[in-house]
Design an enzyme around this catalytic site. Structure first.
Site, short mmCIF file in Angstrom:
data_model
loop_
_atom_site.label_atom_id
_atom_site.label_comp_id
_atom_site.label_asym_id
_atom_site.label_seq_id
_atom_site.Cartn_x
_atom_site.Cartn_y
_atom_site.Cartn_z
N LYS A 39 0.84 -1.19 0.00
CA LYS A 39 0.00 0.00 0.00
C LYS A 39 0.88 1.25 0.00
O LYS A 39 2.02 1.20 0.48
CB LYS A 39 -0.84 0.03 1.28
N ARG A 83 -10.31 -11.45 2.05
CA ARG A 83 -11.12 -12.56 1.52
C ARG A 83 -10.35 -13.88 1.58
O ARG A 83 -10.94 -14.94 1.69
CB ARG A 83 -11.58 -12.21 0.09
N1 BES Z 1 -8.15 -3.69 4.45
C1 BES Z 1 -8.26 -3.29 3.10
C2 BES Z 1 -9.54 -2.51 2.82
C3 BES Z 1 -9.51 -1.06 3.21
C4 BES Z 1 -8.86 -0.14 2.41
C5 BES Z 1 -10.17 -0.62 4.32
C6 BES Z 1 -8.87 1.20 2.75
C7 BES Z 1 -10.19 0.72 4.65
C8 BES Z 1 -9.53 1.63 3.88
C9 BES Z 1 -8.28 -4.52 2.19
O1 BES Z 1 -7.50 -5.58 2.61
C10 BES Z 1 -7.76 -4.09 0.88
O2 BES Z 1 -6.61 -3.76 0.81
N2 BES Z 1 -8.60 -4.08 -0.13
C11 BES Z 1 -8.23 -3.65 -1.43
C12 BES Z 1 -8.80 -4.63 -2.42
C13 BES Z 1 -8.27 -4.45 -3.81
C14 BES Z 1 -6.80 -4.82 -3.87
C15 BES Z 1 -9.07 -5.33 -4.75
C16 BES Z 1 -8.81 -2.25 -1.65
O3 BES Z 1 -9.94 -2.00 -1.23
O4 BES Z 1 -8.10 -1.42 -2.22
MN MN Z 2 -5.49 -5.37 1.97
#
Ligand code: BES
Ligand code: MN
Ligand code: ZN
Length: 498
Positions: free
Chosen positions: A280, A354
């Site tokens: 990230k 997931r």
């Molecule tokens: N924990 C995150 C979701 C999230 C992102 C929660 C920002 C709160 C704020 C999750 O594990 C994630 O990274 N999801 C990705 C999925 C994507 C790679 C398909 C997302 O939402 O960017």
């Molecule tokens: Mn994630």
């Protein structure tokens, strides 16, 4: 926090704060004119002035009023007293709690009789308790860094009612509000903890502690146990981290029949989500310590259910891991085999929630659950769709979804349904495995739920995406304690229909 309800109104009760609800549209009730006499006309002076029109949510504090035994008299405007929207009343109660708490009271006496005349005492008292608990919540910083003034002493909130009927309604509402507040406090504490403290092992120890205090059966599976069960998807996420993954199982037996089918709550317990190799961006990455708020709300809801002694059985299942980059971490393109036997191509290592949930959901099958609700901070996309106000709900059973939507309205912890349709499932096609773990840039919240749907075909299931509601709303960078209210209300409703 303690609560109490009385069947009569006595403005001379000794307390730190006396809160009296005042309506704007009628002439003084008998009770108010009595109060006016006691205070030698303070109420009529306020009414004659221009500061206070008793509009809904308006608050005026009179310190050390003559003629009363309270430290301060807090006048709480309730407009015409008719509860048009519970949400608006809740906001008014929040404003009240914020003002009333400024004097750090230990005993607060509420005469809401003017507010309760046209509205449901159970609802008003429930949200009053939650409002006070929310404004008084403080995260206890780690000892050496503690700069906070001494934590406020526990609050006692006393509701004075006009009769026994109103008292019993107030009391039951306050009890629900208190159980939900205690659950929220636990969930907020866990969510706010830094990732180096709140690890999977720490969550497991908290589960055992909750088990001891609330009489739950707790079991924690190690990575070795999970390996033997074939949880290749969950373990693939944790292998990039030095902290061992845990699968935490908490069982509450409240039904007369200990074998009655339980309601299962499955919560994402990702104690820090750096994204893995699909790293990230570093801005706001600290917020990914909150990625275990699904798990925290499972802890909180089970705690609340146990405090309310709900006559149902509940099982909480929490897959817990970190998601970090490492030499042996998942790589984009890797294919793993889940406990269900389905293979998954990991196209983005940041779609890890997931990957841990799917194995936990497969595991949940062994409890032959009546319903399964999973709760996860799963997608950033849900924040785009619904903001920080409302969580997303999706599922394979409209009955469960409808029950959650209703529980969201009752508890004011709102949810809104998004569709799971075959057409979205196509986005998860993979050339190398049964499923890909991402579905492309569009409909991210829905495709995440579609992914989970492949692991929930054997039971009635719904999924709550709480990435927007679990932290960071109007309160800033803080855990909110959501989804404890909606889950607790869901369990209350299930216990009443069982
Ligand atoms: N924990 C995150 C979701 C999230 C992102 C929660 C920002 C709160 C704020 C999750 O594990 C994630 O990274 N999801 C990705 C999925 C994507 C790679 C398909 C997302 O939402 O960017
Ligand atoms: Mn994630
Ligand atoms: Zn995550």
């Amino acid at each position: 926090m303690k609560i109490q309800a009385k069947s009569s109104v006595n403005h001379l009760q000794k307390c730190d704060s006396l809160i009296v609800a005042i309506r704007s549209n009628t002439k003084m009730s008998r009770q108010l004119s009595d109060l006016n006499k006691l205070t030698d006309g303070a109420i009529s002076r306020v009414e004659a002035g221009e500061q206070f029109q008793a509009k809904l949510g308006q608050v005026l504090t009179l310190s050390a009023p003559k003629g009363l035994a309270c430290g301060s008299l807090v006048l709480f405007g309730v407009g015409d007293g008719k509860l048009k929207s519970v949400e608006v009343m809740r906001d008014a109660l929040k404003a009240l709690a914020k003002s009333a708490n400024q004097t750090k009271p230990e005993l607060v006496v509420c005469d809401f009789s003017a507010a309760l005349q046209h509205s449901d005492p159970q609802t008003v008292c429930r949200h009053a308790v939650e409002a006070f608990a929310d404004v008084r919540y403080r995260y206890q910083k780690q000892p050496k860094a503690a700069r906070d003034p001494k934590p406020a002493k526990a609050l006692k909130l006393c509701f004075q009612c006009v009769d026994k009927k109103q008292m019993s309604a107030a009391k039951s509402g306050a009890q629900i509000g208190l159980a939900i507040s205690n659950g929220k406090t636990s969930a907020k504490d866990l969510g706010n903890m830094p990732g180096n403290v709140c690890t999977p092992t720490f969550l497991a120890s908290r589960a055992r502690k909750l088990g001891r205090s609330h009489n739950l059966k707790v079991k924690v599976l190690s990575e070795k146990d999970m390996g033997e069960l074939g949880m290749g998807s969950l373990l693939s996420v944790s292998k990039g981290s030095r902290e061992p993954a845990k699968l935490i199982i908490m069982e509450y037996f409240g039904a007369k029949n200990k074998k009655a089918a339980p309601h299962a709550l499955v919560g994402k317990g990702l104690t820090f989500d750096a994204g893995g190799i699909s790293l990230k961006p570093s801005g706001k990455m600290d917020e990914m310590k909150y990625d275990m708020c699904g798990a925290a709300s499972v802890f909180g809801a089970i705690q609340a259910a146990a405090e309310l002694k709900l006559p149902i059985n509940i099982v909480g299942v929490v897959p817990s891991s970190e998601n970090l980059p490492d030499g042996i971490a998942n790589k984009p393109g890797d294919v793993v085999t889940s406990m269900s036997g389905q293979t998954i191509e990991i196209l983005n290592t940041d779609a890890e929630g997931r990957l841990i949930l799917c194995d936990a959901l497969t595991y949940t099958k062994r409890f032959k659950p009546a319903t399964v609700v999973d709760i996860a901070t799963l997608t950033g996309a849900v924040i785009v769709a619904l903001g920080h106000q409302t969580c997303g709900v999706m599922g394979n059973d409209q009955g469960v979804v409808d029950d959650l939507l209703a529980a969201g309205e009752t508890s004011l912890d709102f949810a809104w349904q998004l569709p799971i349709k075959e057409t979205y499932k196509k986005q998860l096609k993979s050339d190398y495995a049964d499923l890909a773990n991402i579905g492309g840039p569009s409909a991210g919240t829905i495709t995440a739920a579609c992914f989970l749907s492949y692991f929930t075909e054997d039971f009635k299931w719904a999924h709550l995406d709480i990435a927007g509601t679990a932290w960071g709303g109007s309160e800033g960078k803080r855990a909110s304690g959501r989804a404890v209210p909606i889950l607790t209300q869901y369990l209350i409703d299930q216990s009443q229909s069982a």
